[in-house]
Design a protein around this motif. Sequence first.
Motif, PDB file in Angstrom:
ATOM      1  N   GLU A  60       0.692  -1.050   0.049  1.00  0.00           N
ATOM      2  CA  GLU A  60      -0.027  -0.106  -0.112  1.00  0.00           C
ATOM      3  C   GLU A  60       0.885   1.247  -0.098  1.00  0.00           C
ATOM      4  O   GLU A  60       1.821   1.209   0.701  1.00  0.00           O
ATOM      5  N   LYS A  63      -3.097   6.261   1.485  1.00  0.00           N
ATOM      6  CA  LYS A  63      -4.227   6.397   2.347  1.00  0.00           C
ATOM      7  C   LYS A  63      -5.204   7.345   1.906  1.00  0.00           C
ATOM      8  O   LYS A  63      -6.233   7.888   2.442  1.00  0.00           O
ATOM      9  N   SER A  64      -5.227   7.886   0.494  1.00  0.00           N
ATOM     10  CA  SER A  64      -6.046   8.713  -0.005  1.00  0.00           C
ATOM     11  C   SER A  64      -7.425   8.261  -0.275  1.00  0.00           C
ATOM     12  O   SER A  64      -7.656   6.853  -0.138  1.00  0.00           O
ATOM     13  N   TYR A  65      -8.389   9.062  -0.522  1.00  0.00           N
ATOM     14  CA  TYR A  65      -9.789   8.362  -0.546  1.00  0.00           C
ATOM     15  C   TYR A  65      -9.664   7.438  -1.576  1.00  0.00           C
ATOM     16  O   TYR A  65      -9.192   7.813  -2.740  1.00  0.00           O
ATOM     17  N   THR A  66     -10.544   6.502  -1.740  1.00  0.00           N
ATOM     18  CA  THR A  66     -10.993   5.550  -2.886  1.00  0.00           C
ATOM     19  C   THR A  66     -12.179   6.111  -3.839  1.00  0.00           C
ATOM     20  O   THR A  66     -12.014   6.099  -4.916  1.00  0.00           O
ATOM     21  N   GLY A  70     -16.654   3.500  -2.301  1.00  0.00           N
ATOM     22  CA  GLY A  70     -15.347   2.559  -1.850  1.00  0.00           C
ATOM     23  C   GLY A  70     -14.878   2.042  -3.148  1.00  0.00           C
ATOM     24  O   GLY A  70     -14.940   2.304  -4.448  1.00  0.00           O
ATOM     25  N   ASP A  71     -14.004   1.137  -2.944  1.00  0.00           N
ATOM     26  CA  ASP A  71     -13.265   0.670  -4.146  1.00  0.00           C
ATOM     27  C   ASP A  71     -14.178  -0.525  -4.988  1.00  0.00           C
ATOM     28  O   ASP A  71     -14.720  -1.383  -4.360  1.00  0.00           O
ATOM     29  N   TYR A  74     -14.178  -4.122  -4.323  1.00  0.00           N
ATOM     30  CA  TYR A  74     -14.799  -4.675  -3.057  1.00  0.00           C
ATOM     31  C   TYR A  74     -16.513  -5.086  -3.543  1.00  0.00           C
ATOM     32  O   TYR A  74     -16.913  -6.309  -3.140  1.00  0.00           O
ATOM     33  N   ASP A 285     -11.965   1.842   4.296  1.00  0.00           N
ATOM     34  CA  ASP A 285     -11.273   1.051   2.961  1.00  0.00           C
ATOM     35  C   ASP A 285     -10.408  -0.064   3.789  1.00  0.00           C
ATOM     36  O   ASP A 285     -10.399  -1.090   2.665  1.00  0.00           O
ATOM     37  N   ARG A 289     -10.640  -3.489   2.035  1.00  0.00           N
ATOM     38  CA  ARG A 289      -9.586  -4.003   0.994  1.00  0.00           C
ATOM     39  C   ARG A 289      -8.926  -5.326   1.482  1.00  0.00           C
ATOM     40  O   ARG A 289      -8.434  -6.301   0.541  1.00  0.00           O
TER      41      ARG A 289
END
Length: 394
Positions: A60, A63-66, A70-71, A74, A285, A289
């Motif tokens: 990784e 740590k920025s926004y996804t 969300g991703d 996922y 996240d 993740r």
Amino acid sequence: MLTNLKPQPADKILALMGLYKEDPRDTKIDLGVGVYKDASGHTPIMRAVKAAEKKLWEVEDSKSYTGLAGDPAYGTAMRDLVLADSVSADRVAAVATPGGTGAIRQAFELARMANPDVRVWVSNPTWPNHVSILNFMGLPVLEYAYFDAVNCVVDFDAMIASLQGVKAGDLVLLHGCCHNPTGANLTLEQFGQVADLLLEKGATALVDIAYQGFGDGLDDDAAATRLLASKLPEMLVAASCSKNFGIYRERAGVLMAISEKAETTPLAQGSMNYLNRQNFSFPPDHGPRLVTMILTDPALKADWMAELEEVRLGMLGLREQLAKELRERTNSDRFDFIARHRGMFSRIGASPEEVLEMREKFGIYMVGDSRMNIAGLNSVTVPILAQAIATTCK
């Protein structure tokens, strides 16, 4: 302003936890809080989760926004886990949420956005937080019959009779598996009949599936949700990863909306993204993740499935042991339903007075409606519980 606030009622389960901690007896047994525990009373981190965390730490780089949903990976992984091929992928919109509770809240919000006059039907009984959230939101709540408290089984005839009152535009909340708090589930055939009724009435199903893999196995536990998805034109699904991945504190949930046609999916997706933005902006996240990594890596997935199966079989073994101990102590099959129930919970039919007596005399801590967490037991404490039940419940 703050002086105008009024005291709120304490959560009964959290209050029970406090009483348990204050009890000095070494023989006390905590059957209240809905968290999986191993034989030593510890809630472990699953092997695959540990391995995924180690790998994530190494790779990784941000740590920025996804994104508001969300991703996307996922959502895809959870769609495949829960729905498999029961519905075309292009009909499913998905957003990550703060745990299964967040998914439930967003589902209620989405239903109200689509129909300001929505009424929500819940089973009697259901997870208390379902009703608490609905009351807080000011949404009309109606109950459908579900549990025969005398025989501790589903009263399906009464359930179907009460669901005759469902109207077009209503939302009907169903437990996908491992019903909380009773442990008593509908059969697949019965789920099919419920689907037919909802289709006839023009109502929408919301499936809360928080224990996939804890009952009869990953696919068997998802079978009812998949059946409903295959029969109904629209449906909402709130899923949690807290239990089957053991990541309670990471708050990994997902809300999926199944549209009748693929053309409507972007509208549902956009509305769900908007609701996320209004309520908490971007979802957590880390937990999602880890789940994505496990479900998309064959080796990690295989290890996770193996450990989950160990957990499931362990709880089934405790159920069978408790039913056997009670059969011997009561010289009857009165409590055989415990072995037939599935998931972490069973409601054993004890009165609030009997629950209190078991707590005071034997140090048995269960919720006042006699819901007990099977995962709070081990092979040593099962006979203690059996003796308390046999002695107290007449």
